[in-house]
Design a protein around this motif. Structure first.
Motif, PDB file in Angstrom:
ATOM      1  N   GLY A   1     -33.728  13.481 -18.819  1.00 13.68           N
ATOM      2  CA  GLY A   1     -34.654  13.810 -17.753  1.00 13.68           C
ATOM      3  C   GLY A   1     -35.359  12.573 -17.228  1.00 13.68           C
ATOM      4  N   PHE A   2     -35.718  11.644 -18.135  1.00 14.93           N
ATOM      5  CA  PHE A   2     -36.388  10.412 -17.727  1.00 14.93           C
ATOM      6  C   PHE A   2     -35.422   9.459 -17.019  1.00 14.93           C
ATOM      7  CE2 PHE A   2     -39.278  11.258 -21.567  1.00 14.93           C
ATOM      8  CZ  PHE A   2     -40.185  11.945 -20.781  1.00 14.93           C
ATOM      9  N   LEU A   3     -34.207   9.318 -17.565  1.00 19.61           N
ATOM     10  CA  LEU A   3     -33.233   8.428 -16.938  1.00 19.61           C
ATOM     11  C   LEU A   3     -32.886   8.897 -15.525  1.00 19.61           C
ATOM     12  CD1 LEU A   3     -30.673   7.714 -19.819  1.00 19.61           C
ATOM     13  CD2 LEU A   3     -32.385   6.138 -18.892  1.00 19.61           C
ATOM     14  N   SER A   4     -32.776  10.198 -15.348  1.00 16.43           N
ATOM     15  CA  SER A   4     -32.334  10.729 -14.060  1.00 16.43           C
ATOM     16  C   SER A   4     -33.315  10.434 -12.939  1.00 16.43           C
ATOM     17  CB  SER A   4     -32.104  12.238 -14.154  1.00 16.43           C
ATOM     18  OG  SER A   4     -33.301  12.915 -14.479  1.00 16.43           O
ATOM     19  N   GLU A   5     -34.589  10.223 -13.276  1.00 20.61           N
ATOM     20  CA  GLU A   5     -35.560   9.887 -12.244  1.00 20.61           C
ATOM     21  C   GLU A   5     -35.208   8.567 -11.567  1.00 20.61           C
ATOM     22  OE1 GLU A   5     -39.841  11.654 -13.096  1.00 20.61           O
ATOM     23  OE2 GLU A   5     -39.184  10.352 -14.744  1.00 20.61           O
ATOM     24  N   ARG A   6     -34.442   7.719 -12.236  1.00 20.32           N
ATOM     25  CA  ARG A   6     -34.005   6.450 -11.645  1.00 20.32           C
ATOM     26  C   ARG A   6     -32.815   6.632 -10.725  1.00 20.32           C
ATOM     27  NH1 ARG A   6     -38.092   6.822 -14.768  1.00 20.32           N
ATOM     28  NH2 ARG A   6     -39.300   4.927 -14.544  1.00 20.32           N
ATOM     29  N   LEU A   7     -32.202   7.794 -10.709  1.00 18.78           N
ATOM     30  CA  LEU A   7     -30.956   7.988  -9.975  1.00 18.78           C
ATOM     31  C   LEU A   7     -31.142   8.496  -8.550  1.00 18.78           C
ATOM     32  CD1 LEU A   7     -28.718   9.474 -12.822  1.00 18.78           C
ATOM     33  CD2 LEU A   7     -28.966   7.085 -12.092  1.00 18.78           C
ATOM     34  N   MET A   8     -32.252   9.187  -8.279  1.00 21.91           N
ATOM     35  CA  MET A   8     -32.451   9.727  -6.932  1.00 21.91           C
ATOM     36  C   MET A   8     -32.462   8.627  -5.879  1.00 21.91           C
ATOM     37  SD  MET A   8     -32.920  11.968  -4.592  1.00 21.91           S
ATOM     38  CE  MET A   8     -33.240  13.554  -5.386  1.00 21.91           C
ATOM     39  N   ASP A   9     -33.311   7.620  -6.050  1.00 17.10           N
ATOM     40  CA  ASP A   9     -33.411   6.554  -5.056  1.00 17.10           C
ATOM     41  C   ASP A   9     -32.114   5.759  -4.950  1.00 17.10           C
ATOM     42  OD1 ASP A   9     -35.975   7.191  -4.293  1.00 17.10           O
ATOM     43  OD2 ASP A   9     -36.919   5.847  -5.732  1.00 17.10           O
TER      44      ASP A   9
ATOM     45  N   MET B   1     -25.810  24.660 -18.857  1.00 15.88           N
ATOM     46  CA  MET B   1     -25.968  23.743 -19.984  1.00 15.88           C
ATOM     47  C   MET B   1     -27.334  23.978 -20.622  1.00 15.88           C
ATOM     48  SD  MET B   1     -26.542  20.126 -17.900  1.00 15.88           S
ATOM     49  CE  MET B   1     -26.593  19.206 -19.434  1.00 15.88           C
ATOM     50  N   SER B   2     -27.727  25.231 -20.692  1.00 13.21           N
ATOM     51  CA  SER B   2     -29.057  25.622 -21.143  1.00 13.21           C
ATOM     52  C   SER B   2     -29.413  25.050 -22.514  1.00 13.21           C
ATOM     53  CB  SER B   2     -29.165  27.151 -21.178  1.00 13.21           C
ATOM     54  OG  SER B   2     -30.425  27.569 -21.638  1.00 13.21           O
ATOM     55  N   GLU B   3     -28.446  25.002 -23.418  1.00 15.75           N
ATOM     56  CA  GLU B   3     -28.736  24.549 -24.780  1.00 15.75           C
ATOM     57  C   GLU B   3     -29.098  23.069 -24.846  1.00 15.75           C
ATOM     58  OE1 GLU B   3     -24.675  23.355 -23.877  1.00 15.75           O
ATOM     59  OE2 GLU B   3     -25.750  25.248 -23.619  1.00 15.75           O
ATOM     60  N   MET B   4     -28.863  22.335 -23.760  1.00 22.23           N
ATOM     61  CA  MET B   4     -29.192  20.910 -23.729  1.00 22.23           C
ATOM     62  C   MET B   4     -30.585  20.659 -23.152  1.00 22.23           C
ATOM     63  SD  MET B   4     -26.779  19.194 -25.112  1.00 22.23           S
ATOM     64  CE  MET B   4     -27.016  17.519 -24.506  1.00 22.23           C
ATOM     65  N   ASN B   5     -31.347  21.712 -22.923  1.00 24.39           N
ATOM     66  CA  ASN B   5     -32.665  21.555 -22.307  1.00 24.39           C
ATOM     67  C   ASN B   5     -33.608  20.610 -23.051  1.00 24.39           C
ATOM     68  OD1 ASN B   5     -35.722  22.930 -22.130  1.00 24.39           O
ATOM     69  ND2 ASN B   5     -34.700  22.587 -20.170  1.00 24.39           N
ATOM     70  N   PRO B   6     -33.619  20.580 -24.392  1.00 21.70           N
ATOM     71  CA  PRO B   6     -34.518  19.639 -25.071  1.00 21.70           C
ATOM     72  C   PRO B   6     -34.276  18.180 -24.690  1.00 21.70           C
ATOM     73  CG  PRO B   6     -33.727  21.280 -26.607  1.00 21.70           C
ATOM     74  CD  PRO B   6     -32.918  21.453 -25.356  1.00 21.70           C
ATOM     75  N   TYR B   7     -33.075  17.882 -24.197  1.00 18.86           N
ATOM     76  CA  TYR B   7     -32.713  16.513 -23.845  1.00 18.86           C
ATOM     77  C   TYR B   7     -32.674  16.279 -22.331  1.00 18.86           C
ATOM     78  CZ  TYR B   7     -31.018  17.322 -28.565  1.00 18.86           C
ATOM     79  OH  TYR B   7     -30.924  17.705 -29.881  1.00 18.86           O
ATOM     80  N   TYR B   8     -32.433  17.364 -21.585  1.00 21.54           N
ATOM     81  CA  TYR B   8     -32.263  17.243 -20.133  1.00 21.54           C
ATOM     82  C   TYR B   8     -33.440  17.795 -19.328  1.00 21.54           C
ATOM     83  CZ  TYR B   8     -27.401  15.594 -20.053  1.00 21.54           C
ATOM     84  OH  TYR B   8     -26.256  14.835 -20.169  1.00 21.54           O
ATOM     85  N   ASN B   9     -34.369  18.473 -19.970  1.00 23.06           N
ATOM     86  CA  ASN B   9     -35.553  18.991 -19.281  1.00 23.06           C
ATOM     87  C   ASN B   9     -35.177  19.868 -18.089  1.00 23.06           C
ATOM     88  OD1 ASN B   9     -37.236  17.391 -21.040  1.00 23.06           O
ATOM     89  ND2 ASN B   9     -36.676  15.639 -19.806  1.00 23.06           N
ATOM     90  N   GLU B  10     -35.828  19.616 -16.936  1.00 23.73           N
ATOM     91  CA  GLU B  10     -35.612  20.450 -15.752  1.00 23.73           C
ATOM     92  C   GLU B  10     -34.196  20.326 -15.193  1.00 23.73           C
ATOM     93  OE1 GLU B  10     -37.236  16.477 -14.398  1.00 23.73           O
ATOM     94  OE2 GLU B  10     -37.835  17.962 -15.893  1.00 23.73           O
ATOM     95  N   LEU B  11     -33.441  19.353 -15.667  1.00 25.34           N
ATOM     96  CA  LEU B  11     -32.082  19.187 -15.162  1.00 25.34           C
ATOM     97  C   LEU B  11     -31.166  20.336 -15.557  1.00 25.34           C
ATOM     98  CD1 LEU B  11     -31.322  15.387 -15.572  1.00 25.34           C
ATOM     99  CD2 LEU B  11     -32.353  16.603 -13.654  1.00 25.34           C
ATOM    100  N   THR B  12     -31.514  21.100 -16.600  1.00 24.35           N
ATOM    101  CA  THR B  12     -30.683  22.266 -16.911  1.00 24.35           C
ATOM    102  C   THR B  12     -30.824  23.327 -15.822  1.00 24.35           C
ATOM    103  OG1 THR B  12     -32.396  23.297 -18.312  1.00 24.35           O
ATOM    104  CG2 THR B  12     -30.786  21.852 -19.399  1.00 24.35           C
ATOM    105  N   ALA B  13     -31.978  23.373 -15.161  1.00 27.89           N
ATOM    106  CA  ALA B  13     -32.150  24.259 -14.007  1.00 27.89           C
ATOM    107  C   ALA B  13     -31.339  23.734 -12.828  1.00 27.89           C
ATOM    108  CB  ALA B  13     -33.625  24.378 -13.636  1.00 27.89           C
ATOM    109  N   MET B  14     -31.342  22.425 -12.636  1.00 30.43           N
ATOM    110  CA  MET B  14     -30.569  21.826 -11.553  1.00 30.43           C
ATOM    111  C   MET B  14     -29.073  22.070 -11.755  1.00 30.43           C
ATOM    112  SD  MET B  14     -30.323  17.836 -10.342  1.00 30.43           S
ATOM    113  CE  MET B  14     -32.062  17.672  -9.986  1.00 30.43           C
ATOM    114  N   TYR B  15     -28.622  21.927 -12.999  1.00 28.97           N
ATOM    115  CA  TYR B  15     -27.211  22.175 -13.313  1.00 28.97           C
ATOM    116  C   TYR B  15     -26.866  23.636 -13.035  1.00 28.97           C
ATOM    117  CZ  TYR B  15     -22.825  21.928 -15.989  1.00 28.97           C
ATOM    118  OH  TYR B  15     -21.505  21.958 -16.374  1.00 28.97           O
ATOM    119  N   TRP B  16     -27.759  24.541 -13.424  1.00 31.54           N
ATOM    120  CA  TRP B  16     -27.540  25.954 -13.155  1.00 31.54           C
ATOM    121  C   TRP B  16     -27.416  26.204 -11.650  1.00 31.54           C
ATOM    122  CZ3 TRP B  16     -30.272  29.463 -10.262  1.00 31.54           C
ATOM    123  CH2 TRP B  16     -29.875  30.803 -10.391  1.00 31.54           C
TER     124      TRP B  16
END
Length: 257
Positions: free
Chosen positions: A204-212, A45-60
């Protein structure tokens, strides 16, 4: 074992081969730096990087590192380390990671404590509010098993940040199923592509709330590690911005802390 290192530019990297640099947003850029893997290879989902930040690496990693027994995510400026330092010599080794996972399900960065405000207030003071309220509703409607942990996190001053972790493959798949499942539903309900500046990095910011939330709901044991940061943090500046956001409520002071 692979610990992917999300990076948007060439940068110094650990010499240990377990650390694999991933060039995030590759689909929107030019040539990938030597030694890096673009997050636009394989399923991505590389093209979504401006919105997902490092999560595009996680998705990969979710879809392209399924043969690894252990998977983790670090940032080009932040790593889990044997001690707090600014030296890449102190990043966790394979032996240290395997030892850590002998007594824990997940390895995480040391918890951040904001002391004077809870996590809900902190997010609402620092970011656009609409996405957070949509996230609340998505958890309530579609992930009710996770709602008790989400409500508890809202009231807590503590959180594990940066979307960084190291865990076995099976747990990584379960965790990323949850993260990308939740964010996909939020994405359907907000005009994320109209957001400007830092606000565009919403997922990327919202996902930080999901780990815990995931860790607590699944009742996983975790072990915390100090951060190795390759760039020194200006805590005076961060602290002043934090106080401005809380007490001045000015749009001009809304920066991620």
């Amino acid at each position: 074992m692979k610990i992917i290192v999300a990076a948007h530019k060439p940068y110094q990297m650990p010499e240990d081969s377990i650390y694999q640099p991933v060039y995030v947003g590759s689909a929107l850029k030019g040539e990938c730096p030597a030694g890096y893997i673009g997050d636009d290879t394989g399923k991505n989902m590389s093209e979504m990087n401006p919105y997902y930040n490092e999560l595009t690496a996680m998705y990969w990693a979710k879809y392209n590192l399924q043969n690894e027994d252990i998977v983790g995510l670090a940032h080009y400026r932040r790593y889990l380390g044997s001690k707090s330092s600014h030296s890449l010599q102190d990043v966790l080794t394979e032996a240290e990671i395997r030892k850590g996972l002998e007594g824990a399900d997940v390895l995480l960065p040391k918890v951040r404590n904001y002391y004077i405000e809870n996590q809900k207030d902190h997010y609402l003071n620092a970011h656009l509010n609409e996405p957070y309220f949509v996230l609340e509703q998505v958890i309530h409607d579609d992930y009710p098993d996770f709602e008790p942990a989400f409500l508890a996190l809202e009231k807590s001053t503590k959180i594990h940040l940066y979307n960084m972790s190291i865990m076995p493959q099976a747990l990584f798949q379960d965790y990323t199923d949850f993260v990308f499942g939740v964010l996909a539903k939020v994405q359907e309900k907000i005009p994320y592509d109209t957001y400007q500046g830092q606000d565009a990095r919403v997922f990327g910011f919202l996902s930080e709330r999901l780990m815990d939330i995931w860790v607590e709901t699944r009742r996983h044991k975790y072990r915390e590690y100090p951060l190795v940061t390759t760039e020194k943090t200006n805590w005076l500046d961060k602290g002043s911005q934090f106080l401005k956001r809380k007490f001045l409520n000015s749009d001009q002071t809304r920066t991620h802390f």
